[in-house]
Design an enzyme around this catalytic site. Structure first.
Site, PDB file in Angstrom:
ATOM      1  N   TYR A  62       0.828  -1.206   0.000  1.00 25.24           N
ATOM      2  CA  TYR A  62       0.000   0.000   0.000  1.00 25.24           C
ATOM      3  C   TYR A  62       0.860   1.253   0.000  1.00 25.24           C
ATOM      4  O   TYR A  62       2.032   1.234   0.369  1.00 25.24           O
ATOM      5  CB  TYR A  62      -0.983   0.012   1.178  1.00 25.24           C
ATOM      6  CG  TYR A  62      -0.416   0.422   2.507  1.00 25.24           C
ATOM      7  CD1 TYR A  62      -0.477   1.745   2.931  1.00 25.24           C
ATOM      8  CD2 TYR A  62       0.177  -0.509   3.363  1.00 25.24           C
ATOM      9  CE1 TYR A  62       0.030   2.128   4.163  1.00 25.24           C
ATOM     10  CE2 TYR A  62       0.685  -0.142   4.587  1.00 25.24           C
ATOM     11  CZ  TYR A  62       0.611   1.178   4.983  1.00 25.24           C
ATOM     12  OH  TYR A  62       1.116   1.560   6.197  1.00 25.24           O
ATOM     13  N   CYS A  63       0.233   2.332  -0.460  1.00 23.75           N
ATOM     14  CA  CYS A  63       0.819   3.667  -0.427  1.00 23.75           C
ATOM     15  C   CYS A  63      -0.247   4.577   0.184  1.00 23.75           C
ATOM     16  O   CYS A  63      -1.142   4.100   0.870  1.00 23.75           O
ATOM     17  CB  CYS A  63       1.229   4.115  -1.827  1.00 23.75           C
ATOM     18  SG  CYS A  63      -0.147   4.175  -3.002  1.00 23.75           S
ATOM     19  N   ARG A  64      -0.189   5.862  -0.052  1.00 25.66           N
ATOM     20  CA  ARG A  64      -1.181   6.763   0.553  1.00 25.66           C
ATOM     21  C   ARG A  64      -2.551   6.622  -0.099  1.00 25.66           C
ATOM     22  O   ARG A  64      -3.545   6.409   0.573  1.00 25.66           O
ATOM     23  CB  ARG A  64      -0.724   8.226   0.489  1.00 25.66           C
ATOM     24  CG  ARG A  64      -1.694   9.172   1.217  1.00 25.66           C
ATOM     25  CD  ARG A  64      -1.353  10.625   1.042  1.00 25.66           C
ATOM     26  NE  ARG A  64      -1.269  11.049  -0.344  1.00 25.66           N
ATOM     27  CZ  ARG A  64      -2.331  11.319  -1.111  1.00 25.66           C
ATOM     28  NH1 ARG A  64      -3.548  11.198  -0.652  1.00 25.66           N
ATOM     29  NH2 ARG A  64      -2.166  11.703  -2.358  1.00 25.66           N
ATOM     30  N   LEU A  91      -3.665   3.915   2.150  1.00 26.84           N
ATOM     31  CA  LEU A  91      -3.875   4.331   3.537  1.00 26.84           C
ATOM     32  C   LEU A  91      -5.152   5.151   3.677  1.00 26.84           C
ATOM     33  O   LEU A  91      -5.893   5.004   4.656  1.00 26.84           O
ATOM     34  CB  LEU A  91      -2.669   5.126   4.037  1.00 26.84           C
ATOM     35  CG  LEU A  91      -2.715   5.628   5.469  1.00 26.84           C
ATOM     36  CD1 LEU A  91      -2.754   4.464   6.450  1.00 26.84           C
ATOM     37  CD2 LEU A  91      -1.522   6.523   5.756  1.00 26.84           C
TER      38      LEU A  91
END
Length: 175
Positions: A62-64, A91
Site C-alpha cells: 500500500y501507499c497513501r 492508507l
C-alpha cells in the site's frame, strides 16, 4: 505474477490469516502515519531487499492513495514471495473504512507537501505584491515557477534541499 486488488476489509482478513502488509511510501510519509502491522520498505528498496515472509507468503502493498501501488503493480508482484495484492485506496481507503492507523503529528509534513506549501505561498505572494506594490514582484512568481519546472525536468529540487535543512526536518538523533 498477477496482482489482485483488496478492499481494506479484505486486507484486514488476509492480514489476520498471516499475510504481510508492506508500506512502499517514503520514510517521512511512514513516520507521520501508517497502518500498525505494516513493514516499511520504500518502493526504491523493494528489489534489493527480501520481503518478510508471513504465514501464507501473501504480501499486501500500500501507499497513501493506492496510485503508486496500482502503477507499480507488476514490479510489486515480482518482489512478492507468494500472492501479491494492492490495498484499494491505500492508507486513505483504510482510514475511510474506519480501520485504525498509527499517527505521530510531531513528525514533519512530507517533504513534497512542504515544497507545495512553500512554492504556492511564494507564487501567491509574488502575484499579490506584484499587483499591489510593484510589478517587479511578479519575478518572484516566475522564478519559483521556473524552479518547479526545472525540478520536474531534472529531478533536482533546490527548494526541497533547503527545506531539508530546516530545524523541523532535522533528526535530533542523527547528530
Amino acid at each position: 505474477m498477477a496482482v489482485e486488488s483488496l478492499t481494506p476489509e479484505g486486507a484486514r482478513e488476509r492480514i489476520a490469516q498471516g499475510a504481510v502488509l508492506v508500506d512502499i511510501r517514503a520514510a517521512d510519509e511512514f513516520a507521520r502515519e501508517h497502518i500498525a502491522q505494516a513493514h516499511h520498505i520504500p518502493m526504491a528498496q523493494l528489489a534489493a531487499r527480501q520481503l518478510p515472509a508471513g504465514e501464507t507468503g501473501a504480501v499486501i502493498f500500500y501507499c497513501r492513495s493506492g496510485n503508486r501501488t496500482r502503477i507499480n503493480a507488476v514490479a510489486l508482484g515480482a518482489c512478492a514471495p507468494g500472492d501479491a495484492y494492492v490495498l484499494e485506496g491505500g492508507l486513505d481507503g483504510w482510514k475511510k473504512a474506519g480501520l485504525p492507523v498509527v499517527s505521530d503529528a510531531s513528525q514533519p509534513l512530507e517533504l513534497a507537501r512542504q515544497v507545495q506549501i512553500a512554492a504556492g505561498s511564494l507564487i501567491v505572494a509574488g502575484a499579490v505584491l506584484g499587483a499591489t506594490v510593484s510589478p517587479w514582484f511578479h519575478l518572484l512568481s516566475g522564478f519559483v515557477g521556473a524552479g518547479l519546472v526545472f525540478a520536474g525536468v531534472s529531478g533536482f529540487c533546490g527548494m526541497a534541499r533547503v527545506l531539508l535543512k530546516m530545524p523541523w526536518n532535522r533528526n535530533p538523533l542523527a547528530g
